[in-house]
Design a protein around this motif. Structure first.
Motif, short mmCIF file in Angstrom:
data_model
loop_
_atom_site.label_atom_id
_atom_site.label_comp_id
_atom_site.label_asym_id
_atom_site.label_seq_id
_atom_site.Cartn_x
_atom_site.Cartn_y
_atom_site.Cartn_z
N ILE A 1 35.81 41.16 52.56
CA ILE A 1 37.16 41.57 52.95
C ILE A 1 38.15 41.23 51.85
N THR A 2 38.09 39.99 51.33
CA THR A 2 39.02 39.59 50.26
C THR A 2 38.72 40.33 48.96
N ASP A 3 37.44 40.55 48.66
CA ASP A 3 37.09 41.29 47.44
C ASP A 3 37.69 42.70 47.47
N ALA A 4 37.61 43.36 48.64
CA ALA A 4 38.16 44.71 48.76
C ALA A 4 39.68 44.70 48.59
N PHE B 1 43.49 44.26 41.60
CA PHE B 1 44.31 43.25 40.92
C PHE B 1 43.53 42.44 39.89
N SER B 2 42.26 42.71 39.71
CA SER B 2 41.43 42.03 38.70
C SER B 2 41.53 40.51 38.82
N VAL B 3 41.24 40.01 40.02
CA VAL B 3 41.32 38.57 40.28
C VAL B 3 39.94 37.95 40.15
N SER B 4 39.84 36.86 39.38
CA SER B 4 38.59 36.11 39.27
C SER B 4 38.76 34.76 39.95
N PRO B 5 37.82 34.37 40.80
CA PRO B 5 37.97 33.08 41.49
C PRO B 5 37.94 31.90 40.52
N ALA B 6 38.81 30.93 40.78
CA ALA B 6 38.77 29.67 40.04
C ALA B 6 37.66 28.79 40.57
N LEU B 7 37.39 28.89 41.89
CA LEU B 7 36.33 28.14 42.55
C LEU B 7 35.83 28.93 43.75
N GLU B 8 34.58 28.73 44.09
CA GLU B 8 34.03 29.26 45.34
C GLU B 8 33.79 28.09 46.27
N SER C 1 48.81 40.63 45.30
CA SER C 1 48.86 40.48 43.84
C SER C 1 49.18 39.04 43.42
N ILE C 2 49.63 38.22 44.35
CA ILE C 2 49.96 36.82 44.02
C ILE C 2 48.75 36.07 43.50
N PHE C 3 47.54 36.49 43.95
CA PHE C 3 46.33 35.78 43.54
C PHE C 3 45.97 36.03 42.08
N ALA C 4 46.61 37.03 41.45
CA ALA C 4 46.39 37.27 40.02
C ALA C 4 47.22 36.31 39.17
N THR C 5 48.15 35.58 39.81
CA THR C 5 49.04 34.69 39.06
C THR C 5 48.73 33.22 39.30
N ARG C 6 47.81 32.92 40.21
CA ARG C 6 47.50 31.54 40.58
C ARG C 6 45.99 31.33 40.59
N PRO C 7 45.51 30.09 40.46
CA PRO C 7 44.09 29.82 40.67
C PRO C 7 43.69 30.21 42.11
N TYR C 8 42.68 31.05 42.19
CA TYR C 8 42.29 31.62 43.49
C TYR C 8 40.98 31.01 43.95
N LEU C 9 40.97 30.53 45.20
CA LEU C 9 39.77 29.95 45.80
C LEU C 9 39.12 31.01 46.67
N ALA C 10 37.85 31.32 46.38
CA ALA C 10 37.14 32.38 47.09
C ALA C 10 36.00 31.79 47.91
#
Length: 315
Positions: free
Chosen positions: A207-210, A215-222, A188-197
């Protein structure tokens, strides 16, 4: 005239010369004396010349026999050497291993495995193909790789998968990040920080998407590659989750890793072979070595790539 003597005839001839006796030569080659005599008569008929002058007490090689002797010895020697080489191949001591791997596997697990194997089998050659998971499956299907080390393929792919090990995912952040001081962090930490996917084509992304689905996380960058991901984290553009073996592709100075929990997620790594294709002996013996090293052949326990987690840059 082109004489076509058999190996059996040449061996019988050489043994008679070596032992000086039809009786002793017959014992050596494991046939009766009359059978050996027939073999020599057949050879003489083919050559249209006598190989031995013999009576009840003596056997003497003829000039034709003397001319044949070094030729026969050379042919038999080459035959023995060739089958010796075949024996080495069948025992997995010579040959070529064509291996397809994910980039992270090629950088982490494979170098040590090859070095260990070649210390025992220095004549074995290796051909490495490094590619994403889908490209590896194609290479295996087309025969460009004998087998591959990759993630578990989809059920509709006509390949055989044998589980080798679990590769746990960890959080990667800057070393001075407050997260780096923690013993573990939840997904759930990735819902509080910019997430790199990773990109959608990567074997890591499903694997990470699953793991992040609830947690409804949207990537900040791919990121396009593992090494680029490390550079993006180092620049402070976000945090990410990577398989432990992928860290060998990153320059870790300035970075730290923390175990991810709730849930604990693993990337499954296994051996992929094409159904209906027989591996060369050297490929099978290398696989046996790999299975022994990872504990997968004799135990259901799945070893981790690293025995402990650490938050130091010298992972």
């Amino acid at each position: 005239m082109r004489a076509k003597l058999t190996l059996q005839q040449l061996e019988a001839f050489v043994q008679i010369v070596t032992t000086g006796s039809f009786r002793a030569a017959a014992v050596h080659v494991g046939v009766s004396q009359p059978a050996l005599s027939r073999t020599i008569r057949q050879a003489e008929q083919i050559l249209q010349a006598r190989l031995f002058d013999r009576d009840t007490r003596n056997v003497k090689i003829t000039p034709v026999g003397q001319e044949l002797l070094p030729i026969a010895q050379r042919i038999l020697g080459e035959f023995d050497n060739s089958f010796g080489e075949l024996g080495q191949f069948l025992q997995g001591r010579t040959g070529r291993v064509s291996l397809g791997v994910l980039p992270s596997i090629g950088a982490s697990l494979i170098p040590g495995a090859i070095a260990s194997y070649r210390s025992q089998h220095p004549e074995v050659e290796f051909s490495l193909l490094e590619a994403p998971a889908d490209a590896l499956l194609t290479a295996i299907d087309e025969g460009r790789a004998d087998f591959g080390l990759s993630v578990r393929p989809a059920p509709d792919r006509r390949v055989r998968y044998r589980h080798l090990m679990n590769d746990p995912l960890v959080l990667v952040c800057q070393r001075d990040d407050v997260l780096a001081t923690r013993d573990s962090v939840p997904w759930s930490i990735f819902a509080t920080r910019p997430y790199l996917a990773s990109q959608a084509s990567s074997s890591i992304r499903p694997i990470t998407d699953a793991a992040l689905l609830r947690f409804s996380v949207s990537p900040a960058l791919e990121y396009p590659s593992i090494s680029a991901c490390g550079a993006l984290v180092r620049a402070g553009l976000g945090i990410t989750a990577l398989p432990l073996m992928a860290l060998d592709l990153i320059r870790m100075d300035g970075l730290a890793t923390v175990p991810l929990t709730r849930p604990q997620v693993n990337r499954q790594i296994g051996i992929i072979t094409r159904i209906g294709r027989t591996l060369p002996p050297v490929g099978q013996t290398f696989l046996d070595t790999l299975l022994d090293q990872t504990g997968s052949r004799s135990s259901t326990r799945q070893p981790l790539h690293r025995s402990v987690f650490t938050r130091q840059a010298d992972l």
